[in-house]
Scaffold this motif. Structure first.
Motif, PDB file in Angstrom:
ATOM      1  N   PHE A  41     -11.180   2.747   7.489  1.00 47.83           N
ATOM      2  CA  PHE A  41     -10.342   3.907   7.197  1.00 47.83           C
ATOM      3  C   PHE A  41     -11.206   5.039   6.664  1.00 47.83           C
ATOM      4  O   PHE A  41     -12.200   4.818   5.959  1.00 47.83           O
ATOM      5  CB  PHE A  41      -9.274   3.553   6.164  1.00 47.83           C
ATOM      6  CG  PHE A  41      -8.374   4.702   5.799  1.00 47.83           C
ATOM      7  CD1 PHE A  41      -7.334   5.080   6.638  1.00 47.83           C
ATOM      8  CD2 PHE A  41      -8.578   5.432   4.635  1.00 47.83           C
ATOM      9  CE1 PHE A  41      -6.514   6.154   6.327  1.00 47.83           C
ATOM     10  CE2 PHE A  41      -7.765   6.504   4.311  1.00 47.83           C
ATOM     11  CZ  PHE A  41      -6.728   6.868   5.164  1.00 47.83           C
ATOM     12  N   GLY A  42     -10.800   6.273   7.002  1.00 43.54           N
ATOM     13  CA  GLY A  42     -11.516   7.439   6.497  1.00 43.54           C
ATOM     14  C   GLY A  42     -10.584   8.625   6.354  1.00 43.54           C
ATOM     15  O   GLY A  42      -9.493   8.657   6.930  1.00 43.54           O
ATOM     16  N   TYR A  43     -11.007   9.594   5.541  1.00 47.93           N
ATOM     17  CA  TYR A  43     -10.274  10.845   5.368  1.00 47.93           C
ATOM     18  C   TYR A  43     -11.004  11.920   6.159  1.00 47.93           C
ATOM     19  O   TYR A  43     -12.164  12.239   5.841  1.00 47.93           O
ATOM     20  CB  TYR A  43     -10.203  11.234   3.896  1.00 47.93           C
ATOM     21  CG  TYR A  43      -9.556  10.196   3.004  1.00 47.93           C
ATOM     22  CD1 TYR A  43      -8.171  10.082   2.916  1.00 47.93           C
ATOM     23  CD2 TYR A  43     -10.332   9.330   2.246  1.00 47.93           C
ATOM     24  CE1 TYR A  43      -7.573   9.133   2.096  1.00 47.93           C
ATOM     25  CE2 TYR A  43      -9.748   8.377   1.418  1.00 47.93           C
ATOM     26  CZ  TYR A  43      -8.367   8.290   1.346  1.00 47.93           C
ATOM     27  OH  TYR A  43      -7.790   7.348   0.537  1.00 47.93           O
ATOM     28  N   LEU A  67      -2.722  -0.902   0.997  1.00 46.36           N
ATOM     29  CA  LEU A  67      -1.831  -2.036   0.764  1.00 46.36           C
ATOM     30  C   LEU A  67      -0.392  -1.567   0.524  1.00 46.36           C
ATOM     31  O   LEU A  67       0.565  -2.222   0.962  1.00 46.36           O
ATOM     32  CB  LEU A  67      -2.327  -2.849  -0.436  1.00 46.36           C
ATOM     33  CG  LEU A  67      -1.456  -4.029  -0.867  1.00 46.36           C
ATOM     34  CD1 LEU A  67      -1.254  -5.013   0.292  1.00 46.36           C
ATOM     35  CD2 LEU A  67      -2.088  -4.749  -2.063  1.00 46.36           C
ATOM     36  N   ALA A  68      -0.227  -0.425  -0.151  1.00 48.73           N
ATOM     37  CA  ALA A  68       1.110   0.132  -0.387  1.00 48.73           C
ATOM     38  C   ALA A  68       1.609   0.952   0.803  1.00 48.73           C
ATOM     39  O   ALA A  68       2.683   1.518   0.762  1.00 48.73           O
ATOM     40  CB  ALA A  68       1.092   1.003  -1.642  1.00 48.73           C
ATOM     41  N   ASP A  95      -2.018   4.229   7.085  1.00 49.70           N
ATOM     42  CA  ASP A  95      -2.273   3.091   7.956  1.00 49.70           C
ATOM     43  C   ASP A  95      -3.763   3.026   8.255  1.00 49.70           C
ATOM     44  O   ASP A  95      -4.418   4.070   8.410  1.00 49.70           O
ATOM     45  CB  ASP A  95      -1.488   3.216   9.266  1.00 49.70           C
ATOM     46  CG  ASP A  95      -0.036   2.796   9.115  1.00 49.70           C
ATOM     47  OD1 ASP A  95       0.262   2.015   8.181  1.00 49.70           O
ATOM     48  OD2 ASP A  95       0.804   3.250   9.923  1.00 49.70           O
ATOM     49  N   PRO A  96      -4.327   1.823   8.374  1.00 51.40           N
ATOM     50  CA  PRO A  96      -5.751   1.725   8.704  1.00 51.40           C
ATOM     51  C   PRO A  96      -6.039   2.261  10.099  1.00 51.40           C
ATOM     52  O   PRO A  96      -5.189   2.188  10.991  1.00 51.40           O
ATOM     53  CB  PRO A  96      -6.028   0.211   8.613  1.00 51.40           C
ATOM     54  CG  PRO A  96      -4.695  -0.438   8.761  1.00 51.40           C
ATOM     55  CD  PRO A  96      -3.701   0.506   8.189  1.00 51.40           C
ATOM     56  N   ARG A 124      -6.183  -4.614  10.602  1.00 46.28           N
ATOM     57  CA  ARG A 124      -4.790  -4.706  10.154  1.00 46.28           C
ATOM     58  C   ARG A 124      -4.704  -5.304   8.762  1.00 46.28           C
ATOM     59  O   ARG A 124      -5.630  -5.996   8.317  1.00 46.28           O
ATOM     60  CB  ARG A 124      -3.947  -5.508  11.140  1.00 46.28           C
ATOM     61  CG  ARG A 124      -4.244  -7.001  11.173  1.00 46.28           C
ATOM     62  CD  ARG A 124      -3.259  -7.716  12.087  1.00 46.28           C
ATOM     63  NE  ARG A 124      -3.314  -9.175  11.894  1.00 46.28           N
ATOM     64  CZ  ARG A 124      -2.286  -9.993  12.046  1.00 46.28           C
ATOM     65  NH1 ARG A 124      -1.103  -9.510  12.384  1.00 46.28           N
ATOM     66  NH2 ARG A 124      -2.406 -11.295  11.866  1.00 46.28           N
ATOM     67  N   ILE A 125      -3.590  -5.057   8.105  1.00 52.25           N
ATOM     68  CA  ILE A 125      -3.301  -5.596   6.775  1.00 52.25           C
ATOM     69  C   ILE A 125      -1.997  -6.362   6.877  1.00 52.25           C
ATOM     70  O   ILE A 125      -1.012  -5.862   7.440  1.00 52.25           O
ATOM     71  CB  ILE A 125      -3.172  -4.467   5.732  1.00 52.25           C
ATOM     72  CG1 ILE A 125      -4.424  -3.597   5.724  1.00 52.25           C
ATOM     73  CG2 ILE A 125      -2.918  -5.053   4.334  1.00 52.25           C
ATOM     74  CD1 ILE A 125      -4.253  -2.308   4.941  1.00 52.25           C
ATOM     75  N   THR A 126      -1.985  -7.578   6.335  1.00 46.50           N
ATOM     76  CA  THR A 126      -0.767  -8.378   6.386  1.00 46.50           C
ATOM     77  C   THR A 126      -0.352  -8.803   4.977  1.00 46.50           C
ATOM     78  O   THR A 126      -1.200  -9.004   4.106  1.00 46.50           O
ATOM     79  CB  THR A 126      -0.949  -9.640   7.246  1.00 46.50           C
ATOM     80  OG1 THR A 126      -1.931 -10.503   6.639  1.00 46.50           O
ATOM     81  CG2 THR A 126      -1.394  -9.281   8.653  1.00 46.50           C
TER      82      THR A 126
END
Length: 308
Positions: A70-72, A108-109, A113-114, A118-120
């Motif tokens: 992830f990046g801004y 996580l919240a 989104d990545p 993925r995040i589960t």
């Protein structure tokens, strides 16, 4: 030019200027309104992050990051991050400023989104869920607490407005804030002002913990929840956090040595990657990122961790 004519021109100049000044102010106001409307149009055209999500009830609360990046804008913050947090365990995230610790919690919240991976939670990809469905299972306590310009009662019950009076008071007592609330002019009906400005930092923090306790979510995220607390309130905050984290899945960002040492696992983040993972004892034997971090913290706090 005769003096009388010059005087007339001066008076007329002031009159004309006073008439033009409101026009200039109005033009500036219209420009600000136009910019605001452009932003509202951009928001209206945007898509909700959970537009394709479903309301999924969770049966388990284990957390997994699988090759998350992830990046801004052009700045890459997280790079191929993978780890798991078993249900009912605690994980401490440590590392230097800017390493990506808070971004992990934000993902996580599902504040974002990545961009890869993925995040589960409980085996469900967060992108399958609505934000309400996900956040109903998560309580968050931040370093900088924001309280609404409303009553203490409304602030505590924000995450669970249907709570009874007895449940609210029980949560306040566990958070060690019932006594100071009852000392306020109107007790639980006292309006705390914008941002909770009428309360001290420690009082705001305890109210936010009471809010999290009342919500009773199975996952708790603590982002430097005790970093700016004065020494007089620290033992009260720690006692309240102990009540909040009992029997839950905990993700905490902290520089407090005692909190780090007692975590079930420690994730040492460096330059957007999980540089090391393990318990305090395991990581102290490796002479890596985590040990250097601990030695710096020990010097800052002027003491050594017992047993090291």
């Amino acid at each position: 030019m005769a003096f009388s004519v010059a005087l007339m021109f001066i008076f007329y100049s002031f009159s004309i200027f006073l008439s033009l000044e409101p026009i200039s102010d109005s033009a500036h106001t219209l420009s600000v309104i136009n910019d605001a409307m452009d932003r509202l149009d951009a928001l209206r055209a945007g898509q909700l992050i959970d537009a394709d999500g479903r309301d999924i009830p969770l049966e388990h609360y284990d957390i997994a990051f699988e090759h998350v990046s992830f990046g801004y804008d052009s700045r890459q913050v997280l790079k191929d991050v993978s780890f798991t947090i078993p249900e009912g365990s605690s994980a401490a995230i440590v590392g230097p400023s800017g390493s990506g610790k808070t971004t992990l919690c934000s993902l996580l919240a599902r504040f974002y989104d990545p961009q890869a991976g993925r995040i589960t939670v409980g085996g469900h990809d967060l992108r399958e869920m609505t934000c309400n469905s996900l956040l109903s299972n998560i309580s968050m306590v931040f370093q900088n607490v924001y309280l609404f310009n409303d009553t203490v009662r409304a602030n505590i019950c924000f995450g669970r407005p249907e709570a009874t009076e007895a449940e609210m008071i029980a949560a306040a007592k566990k958070a060690r804030c019932h006594d100071f609330i009852m000392a306020l002019p109107d007790g639980y009906d006292t309006v705390v002002g914008e941002g909770g400005g009428t309360l001290s930092g420690g009082e705001r923090q305890r109210i936010s913990i009471a809010r999290a306790l009342l919500k009773d979510a199975p996952i708790v995220i603590l982002d430097e929840a005790t970093a700016s607390i004065d020494p007089e309130n620290e033992h009260l905050i720690q006692a309240a956090l102990s009540e909040l984290t009992r029997g839950r899945t905990i993700v905490t960002i902290t520089h407090r040595l005692a909190t780090i040492r007692n975590a079930d696992q420690i994730l040492a983040v460096d330059d957007g990657r999980i540089a090391e993972r393990g318990t305090h004892g395991e990581l102290m034997k490796r002479y890596g990122v985590y040990r250097r971090f601990i030695e710096i913290r020990e010097r800052a706090e002027g003491r050594r961790i017992a047993g090291e």
